[in-house]
Every structure is written in structure tokens, then in C-alpha cells.
Scaffold this motif. Structure first.
Motif, mmCIF file in Angstrom:
data_model
loop_
_atom_site.group_PDB
_atom_site.id
_atom_site.type_symbol
_atom_site.label_atom_id
_atom_site.label_comp_id
_atom_site.label_asym_id
_atom_site.label_seq_id
_atom_site.Cartn_x
_atom_site.Cartn_y
_atom_site.Cartn_z
ATOM 1 N N UNK A 75 0.910 -1.217 -0.106
ATOM 2 C CA UNK A 75 -0.039 0.015 -0.013
ATOM 3 C C UNK A 75 0.956 1.223 -0.005
ATOM 4 N N UNK A 76 0.696 2.161 -1.073
ATOM 5 C CA UNK A 76 1.708 3.366 -1.151
ATOM 6 C C UNK A 76 0.773 4.546 -1.276
ATOM 7 N N UNK A 115 9.445 -0.635 14.018
ATOM 8 C CA UNK A 115 9.910 -1.665 13.091
ATOM 9 C C UNK A 115 8.596 -2.514 12.826
ATOM 10 N N UNK A 116 8.636 -3.797 12.056
ATOM 11 C CA UNK A 116 7.900 -4.713 11.867
ATOM 12 C C UNK A 116 7.049 -5.126 12.964
ATOM 13 N N UNK A 135 7.363 -1.487 7.213
ATOM 14 C CA UNK A 135 7.246 -0.100 6.702
ATOM 15 C C UNK A 135 8.345 0.156 5.331
ATOM 16 N N UNK A 136 7.965 1.024 4.468
ATOM 17 C CA UNK A 136 8.819 1.373 3.447
ATOM 18 C C UNK A 136 9.928 2.016 3.963
ATOM 19 N N UNK A 137 11.195 2.397 2.916
ATOM 20 C CA UNK A 137 12.447 3.058 3.557
ATOM 21 C C UNK A 137 12.258 4.413 3.948
ATOM 22 N N UNK A 230 4.744 4.204 2.017
ATOM 23 C CA UNK A 230 4.882 2.707 1.608
ATOM 24 C C UNK A 230 4.818 1.865 2.784
ATOM 25 N N UNK A 231 3.843 0.848 2.845
ATOM 26 C CA UNK A 231 3.993 -0.375 3.630
ATOM 27 C C UNK A 231 3.639 -1.469 3.221
ATOM 28 N N UNK A 232 4.114 -2.745 3.450
ATOM 29 C CA UNK A 232 3.823 -3.793 3.031
ATOM 30 C C UNK A 232 3.141 -4.839 4.083
ATOM 31 N N UNK A 233 2.256 -5.839 3.394
ATOM 32 C CA UNK A 233 1.422 -6.720 4.233
ATOM 33 C C UNK A 233 1.882 -7.980 3.697
#
Length: 716
Positions: A75-76, A115-116, A135-137, A230-233
Motif C-alpha cells: 500500500x503506497x 519496526x515490523x 514499513x517502506x524505507x 509505503x508499507x507492505x503486508x
């Protein structure tokens, strides 16, 4: 279940209109899948001007294991207008109903998590699984604002909540999560009631409470951003033994998009010289159709006591599947089999599949109860016919056995980059195709027999003469002003009467019979095939004997007057076109010319945007609720184009040249207008204005309106 909620943090009011389920009243300036394949994943773009953010979600599916495999989502977002702030908060949630459980593995902290964050769980259907969020960078949090110093320990962290909901309430996740944020916000803002102090910045107040209740079955995590983010699941199935990371999305999404474009160009090729924007449009409406497929379960509410006095003598998916089948034959068959399995022992299937409390919460009360004597147009027969046509024309190339890939109906090719690809298993293996058709045939025949039994019309009475003494039909369940069961709700009809006959249902039944004939012939049911041939002829004969008005030079409904005399009810519009729309007329039919006269006349149905539903010269044109009294419907135009392309412009006949001219003009009009309105509004629509071509009613409406992709590719 999983979901996503987001809202702006530029003010407190934005929280009250937090985004959740996409709704046409949300004020988004566009939301669409730009690419989607049910087997692989997709890319979706949502433009939210209220919160100045463009949200892109990227999904990849990774097959393997015994429980459906794993998936990864990114999701960004970025500001729609870089010149003004874009401050947003996103809440990702997941929950389970029934047996199983979820635990938060990451150590809890009352000020949030850095963090994650990781969860693990298990259910009978999913087995063991892990959910991780990372999280994204380059994300930035809101760090400045009123009273920022007081919230320094919480800024930039992931906030969370674990809730224990009653059985059957997980679908109400949004309500419970929003209440958790509000409850926390009230406690946080309490010390700042003195106007002299001023309220803290909304970013520091509108947060989840960072607490987990025992035996929680719903978890939510919240991330807030300033500007791009941006974050990833990741969902990792225990039986698949996948270990996913952001690198899978970094490389996998571009590879998927490339594969999607290649497949799209093969399945729905556009004419030479098509613009990039037209290509993107066609991809998007096809992707939205595919992305809108869901799996639903639950109970339905039936009312067998509902009746009208004119019914007391008797005890739309098909269009979607045409396009889905053209994209992925095997996937469309799974959907088709699920629909056919809904047919009950009597042969009835509910008009509306409103399954469970969540579905019922979105439907007006008057439409919830389903009546087991009410029908719906048997459009699913179109999907079956399309499947048989694909079987007859499929060029399989080398067989699976030749390639060493014959592993059964659920096997798939795995490409070199690891992506799965449908191998059209049922098309490549005629034995499997026969098996599918044989499996659905008994229920489909039961459904067909139910139509012939429950929707039968009267012939002998009212001085009617017809070659067949049995084949006449009328829709049950109508009111004085509507025939909802026909699908053309407010289209003009005669007064309700037990003796009325409906042209559209007669036409559908002839088409249904032809489909049953084709299936019976394909699977070797020769006796049934002969019976269907006889019934089809009787129906086509009675179509002429009962519904053609020589005086009006058109096909019409039939009704009964106060003197018990039969008379024609003739309204120029979609109804009068039905024998042509379903390709029931021979190219040599003398009635085809008068039909083309009505269709091509600007005074009646012809417009620069497509064929109107009712004649512009009709006294009811555009009146009342104006649903089927003029507006242009794309599925009906598709039917017209299909019949022209496959029959009347193709086969010799006195109207062949005219059919070709009409086809070319109508195809251009429909494509140009739907595309123009898409570019103007960001959406395709349920219907289009009969006079201006502007999109009307529900949007985005990528059910049958997505058929424009089929029209572009001339795949009928």
C-alpha cells in the motif's frame, strides 16, 4: 477477513468520513484496478481529493501448500497535488469468524511499536499462518504541530488494538475499530479542554489505543504519514512454507504487469492504431470486472407467501461470465458451477443472492425476501453457450500429455519467473469439458423445466391461435408499474393480467432451449437433443403466431382487455428487438427489415451513443424513474452487436449489407461514448443518457459495461 480504513489527519472532521468500502458517494475522483488477474494479483489506484492522496495497492498471490498459498500486498501513496499537505492515517485490520485464533507475536508497548509487527494464527480452512507488516524505507511521520512534545513517545510508531467481538460481528469491523480510536481520542484530549491550551494536532489524537484484549479475534494496526508513504503486508501460509519479503514485491509487481499486458493483448486485442489511453481504459474495465469477483456465503430469506391476484393461478451473471470466460475459461467455469449449484430441488434459483447479515445490511428491505415463484432472465445460458463455442474453436497446440504436463484439472503451468498461468485445462482436455457439462446438465435441465412449468402463459383462452398449444410465457411477480423479474424494471407493459404474454421471456426461453439442445448434443444426450429441437421449433413458431403484430410491424407483448379479448401491447424499444437481440430470427426473415427501421431511426432508438431503451417518440420516454424508458444500456447494445456480427452481417440475406453498416456505426458510437465519459468522469456507468450520452446512476459499473472491451476486440 481483511480490510483497510484511511482518513486524513489535517483536521478532526476527516475522521468522520474515513474511507473503507468504496462507495459512489465517497467523492473519490476515480478508483480502478489498472491490472488484475484472479490467479496472480493486481494493481489498484484510488484518487482521494478530499485528503489529497493517490493510493495505490499492489497485490501478488503466491501459490503453494494445501491452503490456497500466500500473498503480499503493498500500500503506497503520494499527494495528488504536491503543492499542498497530504497527511493520512491508514488502518489495516484482519479478523476471523468461527473456529481458530490469532495472536500478536510482537511485544506490546503502550506507546506503540517500532519496526515490523508480526501476528500468527490458525483456522481449519487456512491452517497455520503468519501475518507481518513492514514499513517502506522513506516514510515520514507528522512530527510538528500543537503539543507535539507531549506525544513524542508515540510519534512515528505503529499503533494497534486487539478486540474480542461476538460471533457474527467481525463484518462490523469498521464500527468497532473507529469506536476504539474515538474512545482513545477522548481520553487523550481530555486534559486540553481549556480553550487557552488549544487542542493537540489530530495526528497525535486519532490513534488506536495500543492494547490487546484476551482472546481477540479482530486486530488492527495503524500507521500515519506525512506525504509519500509505503508499507507492505505479508500473509504466509504455514503449509506453503513461504518466506516473503519486500523484494518479492519490488520485482514481482513489474513482472506481473508485463505478463498481464502480454496476456491482455492476446485475449482482447485492440484494433490497429488504438491509443495508449484507449488501451489503458480497456485494461482497466476488464481488470475491474475480474477484481470484483468475490466469494460469498450465508443464508437467504425466502417468502413463499408473496403473490399477486394475477399470479394466483400458478403455484446477471451471464454477461459477466462472457468476458471472464474469454479471459480465463477455467476460472469462469468455477463461477458458473457455483451459480448452478444454487439451483434447488424444484429448479429455482433466487433472483438476488443476498447471503448473510452483512449483505442484507446493504440492501433495501423490500428487496431482501426472495420468492420461489419469481424468475430472472436466464443469462447464465449465455456463459454455457460461450464455453461450448470456445471448445469448438480452441486451438490447443501440443497436448498436455505431449508436454508432460497432464496433472489433472487443478494443475497449472509455472513460468520461469515463478508466476502461475492458466493452461485452459478444460479446453485442452475434451474429456474434462464433457465431465463439466455432464455435471451441470441435470441441474440446468431442472432449472429449464422450472421455467417451463412456473412461467407458463395461456394460449387457448382469449381467442388465441398458435401452432403450439403449450409454448407461451409470462413473468410472475410483476406489479402495476414494474416487472422486476424481467430485468427491465419500469419498461412500459400492459395492465397486469393472468392472461398476458411477455415477448422477452418467450425469446429467452427459445434461447434457453437452444442452449440445452447444444449441451445435450455435445454430451451425447441424443433423445434430449431431439426433444429440444422440437420444443425450439414450437417456440419460434409461437413467437411469430402470438407476438408479431402485422399492423404495427413489430414484435409485442400480448395482454387481455376488459372484454376478455387478446390484444398487442406494442412499445418500440429493447423489448421489441428481443428476437433479433438473441439471434432467433433467420437472416431471411421478413421481420428483420422493420426491426432495423426502428433500431436505426433517430426518432426511435438510434443515438450517437448507442441504442436507446425506449423510442424517443414514445410518450413515456424519459418519464418517471426513467430506468428503462430511454437510457442506453451497454449489455443490450452488446447483444445487438453480437447478433449483427455473428449472424446478420455475416450470413447471406436481404438485409446483410444494412446489417454491416449498422454494426460498424453502432460499435463506434458505443465505444466512443463510454470511453469519452470514462475520460471525463474517471468511471464507467450503469447506463448512459439517451440524449446526451452522459453516464448515469451507479459508478463504477464494471459489470456488463466492461463488455466494451469485448466490443473493442470484436469477441462476441
Amino acid at each position: 477477513m481483511t480490510g483497510l480504513i484511511w482518513h486524513g489527519t489535517q483536521d478532526f472532521q476527516s475522521f468522520q468520513s474515513a474511507r473503507h468500502a468504496c462507495d459512489q458517494g465517497d467523492g473519490l475522483s476515480g478508483y480502478t484496478w489498472t491490472e488484475h488477474d484472479p490467479r496472480e494479483g493486481g494493481v489498484q489506484v484510488l484518487n482521494d481529493p478530499r485528503n489529497n492522496v493517490k493510493v495505490t495497492t499492489e497485490l501478488l498471490k503466491v501459490q503453494g501448500g494445501e491452503h490456497g498459498g500466500s500473498w503480499a500486498a503493498r500500500i503506497k501513496g503520494e499527494p495528488l497535488n504536491p503543492g499542498i499537505p497530504s497527511r493520512t492515517s491508514f488502518i489495516f485490520y484482519f479478523g476471523i469468524e468461527g473456529l481458530g485464533g490469532i495472536d500478536m507475536d510482537t511485544d506490546e508497548d503502550e506507546n506503540g511499536v517500532e519496526g515490523p509487527i508480526k501476528f500468527s494464527g490458525s483456522t481449519p480452512d487456512l491452517g497455520d499462518f503468519v501475518i507481518r507488516v513492514a514499513d517502506g524505507p522513506d516514510n515520514n511521520a507528522v512530527t510538528s504541530g500543537p503539543h507535539a512534545h507531549a506525544f513524542a513517545d508515540r510519534i512515528g510508531k505503529t499503533h494497534f488494538v486487539g478486540l474480542r467481538l461476538p460471533a457474527g460481528d467481525v463484518w462490523k469491523s469498521r464500527e468497532h475499530i473507529m469506536n476504539a480510536v474515538l474512545k482513545h481520542a477522548q481520553s487523550v484530549i481530555a486534559p486540553y479542554q481549556d480553550p487557552a491550551k488549544g487542542a493537540p494536532d489530530p495526528s497525535f489524537v486519532l490513534q488506536l489505543p495500543d492494547e490487546v484484549y484476551s482472546s481477540s479475534n479482530l486486530y488492527a494496526i495503524q500507521k500515519s504519514f506525512d506525504g509519500e508513504f509505503q508499507f507492505d503486508v505479508f500473509f504466509e501460509s504455514g503449509s506453503a512454507k513461504h518466506r516473503l519479503s519486500s523484494s518479492h514485491l519490488d520485482g514481482g509487481v513489474p513482472a506481473f504487469k508485463e505478463r498481464f499486458s502480454k496476456k491482455f493483448n492476446e485475449k482482447f486485442p485492440l484494433p490497429g492504431g488504438a491509443s495508449d489511453s484507449l488501451t489503458a481504459f480497456s485494461k482497466a474495465i476488464t481488470s475491474n470486472l475480474l477484481g470484483g469477483v468475490g466469494y460469498f456465503y450465508g443464508d437467504s430469506i425466502m417468502d413463499s407467501s408473496m403473490t399477486h391476484e394475477w399470479d394466483e393461478d400458478e403455484t446477471s451473471e451471464g454477461f459477466h461470465l462472457l468476458q471472464i470466460g474469454a479471459w480465463d475459461n477455467d476460472f469462469s467455469l468455477e463461477i458458473l458451477k457455483d451459480w448452478i449449484n444454487l439451483i434447488d430441488e424444484d429448479g429455482w434459483v433466487a433472483r438476488e443472492q443476498i447471503l448473510g447479515e452483512e449483505a442484507r445490511s446493504k440492501v433495501p428491505d423490500e428487496f431482501i425476501a426472495q420468492v420461489p415463484s419469481y424468475a430472472n432472465p436466464p443469462t447464465l445460458t449465455m456463459a454455457v453457450t460461450a464455453f461450448i463455442n470456445r471448445l469448438k474453436t480452441f486451438d490447443s497446440g501440443p497436448s498436455d500429455a505431449d508436454l508432460g504436463l497432464d496433472h489433472g484439472a487443478n494443475s497449472q503451468v509455472v513460468m520461469e519467473d515463478g508466476a502461475p498461468q492458466s493452461r485452459d485445462v478444460y479446453l485442452r482436455n475434451p474429456e474434462l469439458a464433457q465431465e463439466v457439462l455432464r455435471s451441470i446438465y441435470p441441474k440446468l435441465k431442472r432449472h429449464y423445466d422450472w421455467f417451463r412449468r412456473t412461467q407458463r402463459g395461456q394460449i387457448k383462452q382469449y381467442g388465441r391461435r398458435a401452432r403450439s398449444r403449450t409454448e407461451a410465457y409470462r413473468w410472475r411477480g410483476r406489479t402495476e408499474t414494474h416487472v422486476l423479474t424481467s430485468g427491465m424494471d419500469d419498461y412500459p407493459r400492459g395492465p397486469p393480467h393472468a392472461g398476458e404474454l411477455h415477448l422477452d421471456l418467450m425469446s429467452w426461453m427459445a434461447f434457453f432451449t437452444r442452449t440445452m439442445r447444444d449441451i445435450a448434443g455435445y454430451i451425447g444426450e441424443t433423445d434430449d437433443e431431439k426433444a429440444f429441437v422440437t420444443i425450439e421449433k414450437a417456440m419460434l413458431d409461437n413467437l411469430e403466431d402470438l407476438h408479431w403484430s402485422e399492423e404495427d410491424q413489430m414484435y409485442c407483448d400480448v395482454d387481455v382487455n376488459s372484454d376478455d379479448e387478446s390484444y398487442f401491447v406494442c412499445h418500440k424499444g429493447y423489448l421489441s428487438l428481443f428476437p433479433f437481440l438473441l439471434g432467433l430470427l433467420e437472416p431471411s426473415s421478413p421481420h428483420l427489415g422493420p426491426i432495423f427501421d426502428i433500431l436505426r431511426s433517430p426518432d426511435h432508438l438510434w443515438s450517437p451513443y448507442g441504442i436507446r431503451s425506449l423510442s424517443a417518440s414514445h410518450p413515456e420516454f424519459g418519464q418517471g424513474e426513467n430506468y428503462w424508458k430511454g437510457p442506453i444500456w451497454i449489455q443490450m447494445n452488446f447483444m445487438a452487436l453480437s447478433s449483427l456480427y455473428k449472424v446478420y452481417a455475416k450470413e447471406p440475406g436481404p438485409n446483410q449489407a444494412r446489417a454491416r453498416e449498422i454494426y460498424v456505426e453502432l460499435r463506434k458510437n458505443v465505444i466512443d461514448n463510454v470511453f469519452k465519459e470514462y475520460e471525463r468522469t474517471g468511471y464507467v456507468w450503469e447506463q448512459y443518457d439517451a440524449l446526451t450520452g452522459e453516464g448515469r446512476r451507479s459508478h463504477p459499473f464494471t459489470g456488463w459495461t466492461s463488455l466494451v472491451s469485448m466490443i473493442l476486440a470484436e469477441k462476441y
